[in-house]
Motif scaffolding. Structure first.
Motif, PDB file in Angstrom:
ATOM      1  N   UNK B  91       1.227   3.800  -7.147  1.00 46.43           N
ATOM      2  CA  UNK B  91       1.060   3.458  -8.572  1.00 46.43           C
ATOM      3  C   UNK B  91       2.398   3.544  -9.299  1.00 46.43           C
ATOM      4  N   UNK B  92       3.269   4.419  -8.803  1.00 48.40           N
ATOM      5  CA  UNK B  92       4.589   4.573  -9.416  1.00 48.40           C
ATOM      6  C   UNK B  92       5.526   3.490  -8.885  1.00 48.40           C
ATOM      7  N   UNK B  93       5.502   3.304  -7.571  1.00 43.97           N
ATOM      8  CA  UNK B  93       6.392   2.344  -6.927  1.00 43.97           C
ATOM      9  C   UNK B  93       5.568   1.580  -5.903  1.00 43.97           C
ATOM     10  N   UNK B  94       5.132   0.375  -6.264  1.00 42.72           N
ATOM     11  CA  UNK B  94       4.227  -0.377  -5.388  1.00 42.72           C
ATOM     12  C   UNK B  94       4.816  -0.698  -4.017  1.00 42.72           C
ATOM     13  N   UNK B  95       6.160  -0.684  -3.893  1.00 45.13           N
ATOM     14  CA  UNK B  95       6.769  -1.063  -2.618  1.00 45.13           C
ATOM     15  C   UNK B  95       6.892   0.080  -1.626  1.00 45.13           C
ATOM     16  N   UNK B  96       6.375   1.243  -1.971  1.00 47.07           N
ATOM     17  CA  UNK B  96       6.418   2.360  -1.022  1.00 47.07           C
ATOM     18  C   UNK B  96       5.318   2.144   0.017  1.00 47.07           C
ATOM     19  N   UNK B  97       5.780   2.146   1.265  1.00 44.73           N
ATOM     20  CA  UNK B  97       4.835   1.917   2.361  1.00 44.73           C
ATOM     21  C   UNK B  97       4.418   3.252   2.976  1.00 44.73           C
ATOM     22  N   UNK B  98       5.383   4.172   3.098  1.00 49.94           N
ATOM     23  CA  UNK B  98       5.086   5.447   3.742  1.00 49.94           C
ATOM     24  C   UNK B  98       6.166   6.465   3.383  1.00 49.94           C
TER      25      UNK B  98
END
Lengths: 276, 236
Positions: B91-98
């Motif tokens: 929700x903070x950074x949509x591009x975080x995968x893991x």
């Protein structure tokens, strides 16, 4: 130092209270405090630090008018309408460390009996989170602490508004001017009625409705027309502040005007003012 | 002192649904104890102390210690809450995968954020805001069903996003049954929080020091009026 917080409906009421304060047994006479640097720190939390209020550049900044003397410091807050009396009181008390020594509410009866108006206010106070309780009867002071009381204009016993008190004062202080003003507004009333034909319904309402349909509107027009002569180009509150409406010793003896003085003196724990 | 007194001299007789509690002072001559006791759903045992509550405490700089973040992330993984953690971070950074704890030549091991299309980025190279957000999220996982204490909530969060971050945090607290307590010295933070929760001000209660010794309680709706209706300085 006794500190009193008084919430009132409008700017005219502020000047009524301020003028009445000056008629009480206070020495030296209370001065209006203009600069924040001269205001005792106790009241600083009530001085806004933001502009515009709620992003609205046309909104008035809700700052109390402060009066000070050696024994008393009084903040009179114009809350902008009767629906804001209790919320503004709650807000103000929430901000004051330790609370005020005296708390007052001044409001118009309008077209209701004062007892009815006050009861409605007291009943609605139960829903608010006030730090204080309101006395069940208007005009009386609960000794608390803090001392708490409410006054319903014009005189605590009748329907009406501050303008009724001003007309009482005018009958003593400005009788000839009052006669002229009555003639003026009576003529204006006839003019308004005659305008019903020429103007469209909507246009007529916009220009005349408040004056013609509401007795309070006609009283306000009467007072305003006198104020326009006494203080040309200024608002009515300036006239109340500067002119003799509530400064004249004879006017202060009028029973309805005296009732306000007596209540205020009681709230502030001051001796009853001598007649005049 | 009360706990010691109770531990030394408490007799409890339990019989079915009834028990009698006798408490006397540990020190002879002490005035009688006068204290309210609360009985918790899981039972009361003075020897054990009050029931445990999941508690996470964040101060204004704890997010800068990677060891703290590694511990909290590890805790979330062990509690099988990693997916929840990643969902919060997305929700903070949509591009975080893991988020991984990987061997690192310089430090032995470190936290790495895997971004979509960009690979593994050491957390230590990311901004303070990202570290703070991860600290919020991982601490929240630790505090599930309990209490999250955040000191100076505005630290490392730009004023332009504090409202959104607070909204995210509150929604996450609701989802994971966490009671949030936060402190702030920042009027921008107060305003952003109030503006962001305008439709649910009843979710907010503020305590303001009154003269340094007492705390005045303000419900969210009142605080909103004080700031936006009166323009008043609500800090002490």
């Amino acid at each position: 130092m006794k500190r009193a917080l008084i919430v009132v409906e409008g700017p005219h009421d502020v000047e009524l209270v301020g003028t009445m304060l000056r008629s009480l047994v206070l020495a030296p006479k209370p001065k209006r405090i203009r600069f924040k640097r001269d205001l005792e720190p106790f009241w600083h939390p009530l001085v806004p630090t933001e502009f515009p209020i709620d992003d609205d550049m046309a909104a008035r900044v809700p700052v109390p008018v402060f009066f000070g003397t050696t024994t008393h410091s009084v903040a009179v807050l114009n809350v902008g309408g009767d629906s804001r009396l209790l919320p503004a009181l709650e807000e103000s008390l929430a901000m004051l460390a330790g609370g005020a020594d005296m708390v007052g509410i001044v409001m118009d009866a309008d077209d209701r009996q004062p007892s009815e108006r006050w009861s409605a206010l007291v009943d609605s106070s139960a829903a608010e989170d006030l730090e204080i309780g309101l006395p069940r009867v208007a005009g009386r002071i609960d000794t608390g602490p803090p001392r708490v009381g409410g006054f319903i204009l014009p005189d605590g016993a009748s329907e009406g508004t501050l303008e009724d008190l001003m007309l009482d004062a005018a009958s003593i202080v400005y009788p000839e001017l009052l006669d002229h003003a009555r003639a003026y507004t009576d003529n204006a009333l006839e003019l308004a009625k005659a305008q019903r034909g020429p103007l469209s319904g909507k246009a007529w309402k916009q220009e005349w409705k408040l004056f013609v349909d509401k007795p309070a509107g006609r009283r306000k027009a009467l007072v305003a027309s006198m104020g326009a002569v006494l203080r040309p180009g200024k608002a009515i509150q300036n006239s109340i502040q500067d002119n003799r409406w509530f400064r004249d010793p004879e006017a202060l003896k009028h029973p309805r005007i005296a009732a306000v003085r007596v209540w205020l003196a009681d709230l502030l724990e001051l001796p009853l003012p001598a007649a005049g | 002192m009360l706990k010691q007194a109770i531990r030394r001299s408490v007799d409890i007789e339990q019989s079915g649904l009834r028990f009698d509690l006798t408490v006397s002072s540990a020190t002879e001559g002490d005035s009688p104890l006068n204290h309210e006791l609360e009985f918790w759903e899981r039972g009361f045992s003075p020897a054990d102390g009050p029931p445990e509550v999941n508690l996470s405490v964040l101060n204004g700089f704890s997010h800068r210690y990677e060891s703290t973040l590694q511990r909290d992330v590890s805790g979330a993984i062990k509690a099988k809450q990693k997916e929840s953690l990643l969902q919060l971070m997305s929700h903070i950074e949509p591009n975080i995968k893991d988020i991984h704890i990987l061997a690192d030549d310089e430090r032995g091991h470190g936290l790495f954020v895997e971004y979509v299309g960009e690979g593994f980025i050491p957390l230590s190279t990311l901004g303070d805001g990202m570290r703070r957000a991860l600290h919020f999220a991982s601490s929240l996982m630790k505090a599930r069903g309990g209490v999250l204490l955040i000191d100076e909530i505005e630290i490392a969060i730009h004023t332009s996003v504090i409202g959104a971050v607070f909204d995210w945090l509150v929604d996450a607290c609701v989802e994971h049954d966490v009671q949030l307590f936060a402190t702030t010295h920042s009027l921008e933070a107060v305003d952003a929080i109030l503006a962001g929760r305008r439709e649910s001000l009843s979710d907010i209660v503020a305590f303001r020091l009154d003269g340094g010794r007492l705390a005045k309680r303000h419900r969210g709706e009142l605080l909103h009026r004080l700031r936006f209706g009166r323009g008043l300085e609500v800090r002490r």
